[in-house]
Design a protein around this motif. Sequence first.
Motif, mmCIF file in Angstrom:
data_model
loop_
_atom_site.group_PDB
_atom_site.id
_atom_site.type_symbol
_atom_site.label_atom_id
_atom_site.label_comp_id
_atom_site.label_asym_id
_atom_site.label_seq_id
_atom_site.Cartn_x
_atom_site.Cartn_y
_atom_site.Cartn_z
ATOM 1 N N TYR A 295 0.826 -1.206 0.000
ATOM 2 C CA TYR A 295 0.000 0.000 0.000
ATOM 3 C C TYR A 295 0.863 1.261 0.000
ATOM 4 C CZ TYR A 295 -3.542 3.438 0.966
ATOM 5 O OH TYR A 295 -4.358 4.537 0.868
ATOM 6 N N ARG A 299 0.425 4.413 -2.453
ATOM 7 C CA ARG A 299 0.261 5.764 -1.925
ATOM 8 C C ARG A 299 1.276 6.731 -2.556
ATOM 9 N NH1 ARG A 299 2.425 8.503 2.223
ATOM 10 N NH2 ARG A 299 3.681 6.721 2.841
ATOM 11 N N VAL A 329 -3.373 -4.627 4.523
ATOM 12 C CA VAL A 329 -3.633 -3.482 3.640
ATOM 13 C C VAL A 329 -4.575 -2.502 4.326
ATOM 14 C CG1 VAL A 329 -4.628 -2.759 1.437
ATOM 15 C CG2 VAL A 329 -3.247 -4.837 1.538
ATOM 16 N N GLU A 330 -5.600 -3.035 4.971
ATOM 17 C CA GLU A 330 -6.557 -2.174 5.670
ATOM 18 C C GLU A 330 -5.862 -1.368 6.771
ATOM 19 O OE1 GLU A 330 -10.615 -2.605 8.378
ATOM 20 O OE2 GLU A 330 -9.982 -4.250 7.073
ATOM 21 N N CYS A 333 -3.681 1.526 5.495
ATOM 22 C CA CYS A 333 -4.379 2.727 5.040
ATOM 23 C C CYS A 333 -4.375 3.815 6.110
ATOM 24 C CB CYS A 333 -5.824 2.383 4.661
ATOM 25 S SG CYS A 333 -5.949 1.365 3.160
ATOM 26 N N THR A 342 -10.359 12.509 3.842
ATOM 27 C CA THR A 342 -9.617 11.286 4.158
ATOM 28 C C THR A 342 -10.545 10.206 4.691
ATOM 29 O OG1 THR A 342 -9.078 12.246 6.309
ATOM 30 C CG2 THR A 342 -7.423 12.450 4.585
ATOM 31 N N ALA A 346 -10.905 6.487 3.140
ATOM 32 C CA ALA A 346 -10.850 5.282 3.957
ATOM 33 C C ALA A 346 -12.012 4.353 3.623
ATOM 34 C CB ALA A 346 -10.868 5.653 5.434
ATOM 35 N N ASN A 349 -11.439 2.749 0.221
ATOM 36 C CA ASN A 349 -10.420 1.698 0.316
ATOM 37 C C ASN A 349 -10.990 0.441 0.953
ATOM 38 O OD1 ASN A 349 -8.392 3.164 -0.905
ATOM 39 N ND2 ASN A 349 -7.478 3.859 1.019
ATOM 40 N N LEU A 378 -7.333 0.739 -5.624
ATOM 41 C CA LEU A 378 -6.691 1.547 -4.587
ATOM 42 C C LEU A 378 -5.927 2.718 -5.197
ATOM 43 C CD1 LEU A 378 -5.320 -1.201 -2.155
ATOM 44 C CD2 LEU A 378 -7.357 0.229 -1.859
ATOM 45 N N ASN A 381 -8.404 5.322 -6.092
ATOM 46 C CA ASN A 381 -8.878 6.011 -4.892
ATOM 47 C C ASN A 381 -7.881 7.067 -4.431
ATOM 48 O OD1 ASN A 381 -10.991 4.198 -4.984
ATOM 49 N ND2 ASN A 381 -10.269 2.943 -3.274
ATOM 50 N N VAL A 382 -6.608 6.691 -4.411
ATOM 51 C CA VAL A 382 -5.561 7.611 -3.956
ATOM 52 C C VAL A 382 -5.462 8.813 -4.881
ATOM 53 C CG1 VAL A 382 -3.076 7.879 -3.645
ATOM 54 C CG2 VAL A 382 -4.229 5.867 -2.722
#
Length: 390
Positions: A295, A299, A329-330, A333, A342, A346, A349, A378, A381-382
């Motif tokens: 992750y 990011r 992974v969770e 985040c 944010t 979250a 994700n 992901l 999303n980022v």
Amino acid sequence: MTDKIFHQNSFELMKSDIECGKFPGAVLLSGPEFSGKFTAALEISRILSCIGDRSENCSCEFCRQHRTLSNMNVLVAGPRDCMLEILAMRDSVLQGFAPIAFVRAVHKLTSRFNQILWEESGNSSKFSPVIESIEDELSKFDSTVLDSAKAEKICDSVVKDCQKLESFMYSSLPIDQVRGASAWLRIRSSGGKKVFIIENAERMLDAPRNALLKILEEPPTDAAFILTTSKRGAMMQTILSRVRIYPFCERSEIQQKEIVGEVFHQNRFTTVSDCLYSFLPKTPSEVRSVAVKYYDAIRKGQIPGVDSVVKGCASFEPKILFKSFLMGVEEACGDFASSSATASLAKMNLDSIRECYNNVTVYNQSVPAAIERLTRDLAMNVRLFQVPRS
């Protein structure tokens, strides 16, 4: 023959309630993982189905069947990661201990593929050959005294087949299995009570929960329901109102060390979880380390290679490693409570991670394909929320 349930007062209370005729038709065993809930459920089901004296050494038909978890009056359902115990008991066979514990561990998996539960879905033809292969191999333990090399060959073959069988395991109990169990429970038993065990009952979705509620409202004659959960707070309130709850406690390290020695024949570990996790090709912490790096790369705007992730997690065999990776992974985040943006990231994700898990466990997508899709989701999303790079 009795299952070993150590240091749990609720188990003794259940036995007392049965002796006094006060045991209800539906119960919930609630407590932390590795606290003996399922083992207790199996032993209680033996006592309820017994047509003899209910003692530890009873030799009635149903108690004899219980020795290898083939009791025809007991149905077992619900998701469970079975491979760790199977691997642990394989190790005990290779140490020279009797194979009965290995056979029982295997049957904790195969019992969930009873034809009664799968008849409506029509999927039994897919896994029946695997179960037949497992039973053929296990039967060799009864034929003659085996040397260590032959025992190891049998165990390895069974473990391989069990890994195949686990690929058919659901993450949430299907409604057609609740319906199948309901029809079976309404057929009069030739012996004691019929028992339906549902593990990890909190994972049931709305449809099977509602179907179960309907049965509990008008329970069949001479039937019993034993549910287990590690997350009592996630249980549906209407189900909680229809069961008696027997709480299982977190056992001390001294108590767990005793269990590790008595049950798993190991003396290197102080907790049950440490003992079982030692049989994984990668520890959960190692897998979560891969997840953090995975992750972190996303990011930073990078696209991690799926092949390296799969290799770093031992190809996600057994399946519990895949769950550990997604949990990692969770966690990676981070805490996104600082702003609405944010917090929204979250949630997106988390939705992507859950979809990835369902793609593998419900829709049988390959793990590499699911992780490749998760990587794209992901990354999107980022980018959408423009998380600053470190």
